[in-house]
Design a protein around this motif. Structure first.
Motif, mmCIF file in Angstrom:
data_model
loop_
_atom_site.group_PDB
_atom_site.id
_atom_site.type_symbol
_atom_site.label_atom_id
_atom_site.label_comp_id
_atom_site.label_asym_id
_atom_site.label_seq_id
_atom_site.Cartn_x
_atom_site.Cartn_y
_atom_site.Cartn_z
ATOM 1 N N ALA A 1 61.683 46.862 30.312
ATOM 2 C CA ALA A 1 60.462 47.667 29.955
ATOM 3 C C ALA A 1 60.845 48.317 28.853
ATOM 4 C CB ALA A 1 59.946 48.544 31.011
ATOM 5 N N TRP A 2 62.130 48.803 28.735
ATOM 6 C CA TRP A 2 62.720 49.616 27.666
ATOM 7 C C TRP A 2 62.990 48.802 26.360
ATOM 8 C CZ3 TRP A 2 68.205 51.503 26.944
ATOM 9 C CH2 TRP A 2 68.411 52.131 25.924
ATOM 10 N N GLY A 3 63.449 47.738 26.605
ATOM 11 C CA GLY A 3 63.802 46.723 25.803
ATOM 12 C C GLY A 3 62.386 46.085 24.852
ATOM 13 N N ALA A 4 61.333 45.939 25.733
ATOM 14 C CA ALA A 4 60.137 45.564 25.181
ATOM 15 C C ALA A 4 59.300 46.603 24.607
ATOM 16 C CB ALA A 4 59.469 44.966 26.339
ATOM 17 N N GLY A 5 59.843 47.966 24.662
ATOM 18 C CA GLY A 5 59.104 49.066 23.992
ATOM 19 C C GLY A 5 57.922 49.698 24.855
ATOM 20 N N ARG A 6 57.838 49.302 26.258
ATOM 21 C CA ARG A 6 56.834 49.830 26.836
ATOM 22 C C ARG A 6 57.215 51.067 27.588
ATOM 23 N NH1 ARG A 6 55.330 45.107 31.254
ATOM 24 N NH2 ARG A 6 54.160 46.535 32.037
ATOM 25 N N VAL A 7 58.383 51.499 27.787
ATOM 26 C CA VAL A 7 59.002 52.604 28.116
ATOM 27 C C VAL A 7 60.123 53.240 26.917
ATOM 28 C CG1 VAL A 7 60.537 53.885 29.881
ATOM 29 C CG2 VAL A 7 58.914 51.863 30.378
ATOM 30 N N ARG A 8 59.655 54.680 26.465
ATOM 31 C CA ARG A 8 60.805 55.147 25.662
ATOM 32 C C ARG A 8 61.589 55.978 26.197
ATOM 33 N NH1 ARG A 8 55.886 56.257 22.512
ATOM 34 N NH2 ARG A 8 56.333 58.243 22.953
ATOM 35 N N LEU A 9 62.626 56.030 26.283
ATOM 36 C CA LEU A 9 63.776 57.086 26.685
ATOM 37 C C LEU A 9 64.510 57.595 25.402
ATOM 38 C CD1 LEU A 9 65.258 58.428 28.847
ATOM 39 C CD2 LEU A 9 66.990 56.426 28.900
ATOM 40 N N LEU B 1 71.978 54.433 35.875
ATOM 41 C CA LEU B 1 70.577 54.413 36.833
ATOM 42 C C LEU B 1 69.930 53.202 36.301
ATOM 43 C CD1 LEU B 1 69.623 58.322 36.314
ATOM 44 C CD2 LEU B 1 70.686 56.969 38.320
ATOM 45 N N LEU B 2 70.201 52.396 35.063
ATOM 46 C CA LEU B 2 69.304 51.526 34.712
ATOM 47 C C LEU B 2 69.826 49.992 35.593
ATOM 48 C CD1 LEU B 2 69.268 52.036 30.879
ATOM 49 C CD2 LEU B 2 67.506 52.940 32.566
#
Length: 115
Positions: A93-101, A114-115
């Motif tokens: 999700a992070w790699g696809a831009g759905r989640v920003r951290l 934690l990932l």
């Protein structure tokens, strides 16, 4: 779209999961940092602290975060619920831009366990 209450329950469940972690994950969750989670589709931000392996939500406010937290998350309500429920992989999700951290480099290095 998930509700505010569902998002709050998801954050509480995430906090419980972090508190039960062990090994490297426990060490990563043991940070003491300010934290914000902006739920983009509800345009609401949960703010608090990551402390002693738990997420302490202290405030909920409309709009994006008023102050820049040391660890910042942003995602839709459905993605938050899916991530915590195990239906959505954080790294994908992070790699696809759905989640920003967003966080400092040291914190990102610790959080990657934690990932």
């Amino acid at each position: 779209m998930a509700t505010m209450e569902e998002c709050r329950r998801a954050l509480d469940r995430l906090s419980d999961n972090l508190a039960r972690a062990d090994g490297d994950a426990r060490a990563a969750a043991a940070l003491d940092r300010s934290l914000s989670c902006h739920i983009t589709d509800l345009d609401t931000t949960f703010s608090g602290r990551l402390k002693d392996g738990r997420i302490e939500v202290r405030d909920t406010a409309a709009g994006p975060p008023a102050q820049k937290a040391q660890i910042r998350l942003a995602m839709t309500s459905d993605d938050l619920v899916a991530l915590v429920g195990g239906a959505l992989n954080f790294a994908r999700a992070w790699g696809a831009g759905r989640v920003r951290l967003e966080a400092g480099l040291r914190d990102l290095l610790r959080l990657r366990t934690l990932l």
